[in-house]
Structure formats: C-alpha cells, structure tokens
Design a protein around this motif. Structure first.
Motif, PDB file in Angstrom:
ATOM      1  N   THR A 107       2.658   5.058   8.219  1.00  0.00           N
ATOM      2  CA  THR A 107       1.963   3.914   7.638  1.00  0.00           C
ATOM      3  C   THR A 107       0.504   3.991   8.067  1.00  0.00           C
ATOM      4  O   THR A 107       0.167   4.657   9.053  1.00  0.00           O
ATOM      5  N   VAL A 108      -0.360   3.315   7.332  1.00  0.00           N
ATOM      6  CA  VAL A 108      -1.769   3.284   7.715  1.00  0.00           C
ATOM      7  C   VAL A 108      -1.907   2.741   9.131  1.00  0.00           C
ATOM      8  O   VAL A 108      -2.704   3.237   9.942  1.00  0.00           O
ATOM      9  N   GLU A 109      -1.077   1.723   9.439  1.00  0.00           N
ATOM     10  CA  GLU A 109      -1.141   1.097  10.757  1.00  0.00           C
ATOM     11  C   GLU A 109      -0.765   2.087  11.869  1.00  0.00           C
ATOM     12  O   GLU A 109      -1.407   2.121  12.927  1.00  0.00           O
ATOM     13  N   ALA A 110       0.275   2.894  11.657  1.00  0.00           N
ATOM     14  CA  ALA A 110       0.708   3.872  12.661  1.00  0.00           C
ATOM     15  C   ALA A 110      -0.327   4.972  12.845  1.00  0.00           C
ATOM     16  O   ALA A 110      -0.583   5.434  13.968  1.00  0.00           O
ATOM     17  N   ILE A 111      -0.931   5.384  11.758  1.00  0.00           N
ATOM     18  CA  ILE A 111      -1.940   6.447  11.808  1.00  0.00           C
ATOM     19  C   ILE A 111      -3.203   5.959  12.511  1.00  0.00           C
ATOM     20  O   ILE A 111      -3.742   6.626  13.400  1.00  0.00           O
TER      21      ILE A 111
ATOM     22  N   ARG B 241      14.663   5.828   1.998  1.00  0.00           N
ATOM     23  CA  ARG B 241      15.890   5.010   1.925  1.00  0.00           C
ATOM     24  C   ARG B 241      16.084   4.215   3.208  1.00  0.00           C
ATOM     25  O   ARG B 241      16.416   3.020   3.168  1.00  0.00           O
ATOM     26  N   LYS B 242      15.861   4.865   4.358  1.00  0.00           N
ATOM     27  CA  LYS B 242      16.101   4.217   5.651  1.00  0.00           C
ATOM     28  C   LYS B 242      15.185   3.021   5.874  1.00  0.00           C
ATOM     29  O   LYS B 242      15.625   1.968   6.339  1.00  0.00           O
ATOM     30  N   TYR B 243      13.926   3.165   5.514  1.00  0.00           N
ATOM     31  CA  TYR B 243      12.963   2.107   5.800  1.00  0.00           C
ATOM     32  C   TYR B 243      12.864   1.034   4.720  1.00  0.00           C
ATOM     33  O   TYR B 243      12.568  -0.123   5.020  1.00  0.00           O
ATOM     34  N   THR B 244      13.084   1.425   3.459  1.00  0.00           N
ATOM     35  CA  THR B 244      12.882   0.457   2.373  1.00  0.00           C
ATOM     36  C   THR B 244      14.162   0.099   1.619  1.00  0.00           C
ATOM     37  O   THR B 244      14.189  -0.899   0.899  1.00  0.00           O
TER      38      THR B 244
ATOM     39  N   LEU C  30       8.097  -1.021   4.040  1.00  0.00           N
ATOM     40  CA  LEU C  30       8.642  -0.125   5.053  1.00  0.00           C
ATOM     41  C   LEU C  30       9.164  -0.877   6.283  1.00  0.00           C
ATOM     42  O   LEU C  30       9.781  -0.291   7.161  1.00  0.00           O
ATOM     43  N   GLY C  31       8.939  -2.183   6.313  1.00  0.00           N
ATOM     44  CA  GLY C  31       9.451  -2.995   7.406  1.00  0.00           C
ATOM     45  C   GLY C  31      10.788  -3.635   7.104  1.00  0.00           C
ATOM     46  O   GLY C  31      11.324  -4.396   7.924  1.00  0.00           O
ATOM     47  N   THR C  32      11.377  -3.307   5.953  1.00  0.00           N
ATOM     48  CA  THR C  32      12.631  -3.928   5.519  1.00  0.00           C
ATOM     49  C   THR C  32      13.780  -3.671   6.491  1.00  0.00           C
ATOM     50  O   THR C  32      14.514  -4.581   6.864  1.00  0.00           O
ATOM     51  N   ARG C  33      13.949  -2.416   6.923  1.00  0.00           N
ATOM     52  CA  ARG C  33      15.093  -2.066   7.771  1.00  0.00           C
ATOM     53  C   ARG C  33      15.148  -2.901   9.046  1.00  0.00           C
ATOM     54  O   ARG C  33      16.218  -3.384   9.441  1.00  0.00           O
ATOM     55  N   ASP C  34      14.020  -3.096   9.681  1.00  0.00           N
ATOM     56  CA  ASP C  34      13.983  -3.793  10.960  1.00  0.00           C
ATOM     57  C   ASP C  34      13.585  -5.260  10.838  1.00  0.00           C
ATOM     58  O   ASP C  34      13.315  -5.921  11.842  1.00  0.00           O
ATOM     59  N   ASN C  35      13.550  -5.735   9.580  1.00  0.00           N
ATOM     60  CA  ASN C  35      13.200  -7.144   9.342  1.00  0.00           C
ATOM     61  C   ASN C  35      11.896  -7.535  10.041  1.00  0.00           C
ATOM     62  O   ASN C  35      11.807  -8.595  10.694  1.00  0.00           O
ATOM     63  N   LEU C  36      10.919  -6.685   9.923  1.00  0.00           N
ATOM     64  CA  LEU C  36       9.645  -6.937  10.585  1.00  0.00           C
ATOM     65  C   LEU C  36       8.906  -8.087   9.903  1.00  0.00           C
ATOM     66  O   LEU C  36       8.953  -8.225   8.678  1.00  0.00           O
ATOM     67  N   PRO C  37       8.227  -8.922  10.675  1.00  0.00           N
ATOM     68  CA  PRO C  37       7.505 -10.053  10.084  1.00  0.00           C
ATOM     69  C   PRO C  37       6.319  -9.621   9.225  1.00  0.00           C
ATOM     70  O   PRO C  37       5.911 -10.333   8.311  1.00  0.00           O
TER      71      PRO C  37
END
Length: 277
Positions: A40-44, A77-80, A99-106
């Motif tokens: 993700t842009v944030e991770a990079i 698939r894993k993230y979305t 991409l935050g769907t799997r972990d229910n990120l806010p």
C-alpha cells in the motif's frame, strides 16, 4: 618485511570473517504489519520514512490499462475478498476495493497505482519494481511515469522472475538496472554458468535467487563465480535469522525482507554483518 606481514595478516583476518559483510536491507512490499497492509502507499511511505533507502514492490498492467501495485491473486483475495485475477481488475475495482477488509481495519487502504507509489519515492530512494503482469506497453508506461515524477533510472531497479519480460524491458530501456529473480531446486542440477550466460545475453546486472532455494543447492564458490562474471549477487526472501546466516555465507550484497526492522537485530545476533538502510 614487517609491513608485508601486516598486510598479509589483515587479508587473513578479512578472510576469517573479521571484516563485516555489508548488505543492503530492502523493505519487501514496504513496511507492513496487521495495521498497515503490504504493497500500500502507506506501507511504502512508512518504510522510506523509517529510513529505508530501498523498497520492493510489484506491478501488473491490467487489461483496463492501469498499472497497479499488487503481488498476486492470493494477496488480492486474502486482503480484499476479491476472487478476480489481478489483470482483470477494473478501474472501479481499484478505486473501491479495501485492502483493510480482512483485518477489519478502521482505515481504508486502496490498491495503489504506479503513479501513487512513485509519488512517495524520495529523490535519494530506490524502488525495486517487480514485473508481474507484463504487456507490450509495460516498459513505455513505466518509463514515462518515472520521468513524470522527477525520478531517473538511478531511482529504480526492475526485477522479475520472467526472464523474457526482463530481457524485453532491458532492450527497450537499457539504462534501468535489472535483477533476475530465480527459484532454485534440489530436484534440478544447478549450473551457475548457465545462469551467468543468460544474464549476460540479456544485459541483466543482478542475479537474485531465493534464499531458501539456495540452501543445499548453491555454494559460496557459485556465488563467487557470479561476482567474478561482473554480476551483483543479491537474494530475495531473507525473512529469518537462519536466512540471514545463509545470505552471509554466500556473501549477498543485498536482500529483500518482510521484517525490515527485525533484520537489524538478526545482524547483531549473527555478527560480522552490517546492514545498510
């Protein structure tokens, strides 16, 4: 006579491992965890902001004509939860999938476009861009985007498992440095000279095998042969203390790592290794 003896002793000390091996520590898919998804842009941006000079990412050219940053279908698939192939993603998919769907990120994390990734690469930074979904237009689109963001070929290393794609890219834009990613196998004889010859034929500068796949297959003499041929020897998938030991044994000058910060602690534990940010 004494001076010669000192020089000789220094040489023996280096051979015995007293001189640290310097390795480039490359943040694989950025600096990510359960709070910030990979690629993700944030991770990079987080990796660069934390001091990383090199960040590795993956790019596909979709059928819709977009250059998206995504590793493969498994991660999509894993993230979305999306079951499409990456090449089949539509502009609407790219704009709405989270991409935050799997972990229910806010926070919502979108699939980045090439332009969005290049926008956070600092002028002193390097992005190792792995070719995933290649197309006849890929190299032209990529080069145009790099130049549009005020970057140069010095800010980019193009890598791929796909030899023909890498060869084609290099032929079109020879100023970019290229790295051939290779998974070795114990089931298949390893001929280092064959790999060297193929790198030379395509003007590829970096031979980069997977760390795990070199164990029991590649010897220090093989790595020496790569270097003797004028190629850089790097590794991908150095993701544990044991992996870093293997990279040290073979004398890699750099590697990609899923745990960028942890690698510095591994280096201290092993000793004789200096990691470069």
């Amino acid at each position: 006579m004494k001076k010669n003896m000192i020089v000789a002793c220094c040489g023996l000390a280096a051979c015995a491992g007293f001189a640290d091996i310097k390795m480039q520590n490359i943040a694989h898919r950025g600096m990510w965890d359960k709070e910030v998804p990979q690629n993700t842009v944030e991770a990079i941006k987080r990796a660069y902001d934390s001091g990383a000079t090199w960040v590795e990412t993956d790019f596909h050219h979709t059928k819709a004509g977009q250059m998206v940053c995504m590793h493969a279908e498994g991660e999509l698939r894993k993230y979305t939860g999306c079951t499409k192939k990456v090449k089949d993603l539509t502009p609407e998919d790219v704009a709405t999938l989270n991409l935050g769907t799997r972990d229910n990120l806010p926070k919502v994390y979108r699939i980045p476009l090439l332009d969005q990734v290049l926008a956070v690469v600092p002028k002193h930074g390097v992005v190792q861009a792995e070719i995933k979904g290649y197309s006849p237009q890929y190299a032209d689109i990529f080069d145009k985007a790099v130049k549009a963001h005020g970057l140069t070929e010095k800010n980019v290393v193009v890598s791929s498992f796909h030899y023909d794609a890498l060869k084609d890219f290099k032929a079109r834009y020879p100023k970019y440095r290229t790295a051939w990613l290779v998974g070795l196998s114990k089931k298949k004889p390893f001929d280092v000279q064959d790999y060297i010859a193929k790198c030379k034929a395509a003007n590829i500068e970096v031979f980069c095998p997977g760390c795990g796949s070199t164990k029991g297959v590649m010897t220090p003499a093989d790595a020496d042969a790569v270097r003797a041929a004028g190629l850089e020897f790097r590794m991908f998938g150095v993701n544990s203390l044991d992996d870093l030991r293997q990279a040290k044994v073979l004398g890699a000058v750099g590697f990609t790592c899923n745990h960028w910060l942890k690698a510095f602690d591994w280096a201290k534990e092993i000793g004789g290794v200096t990691l470069i940010k």
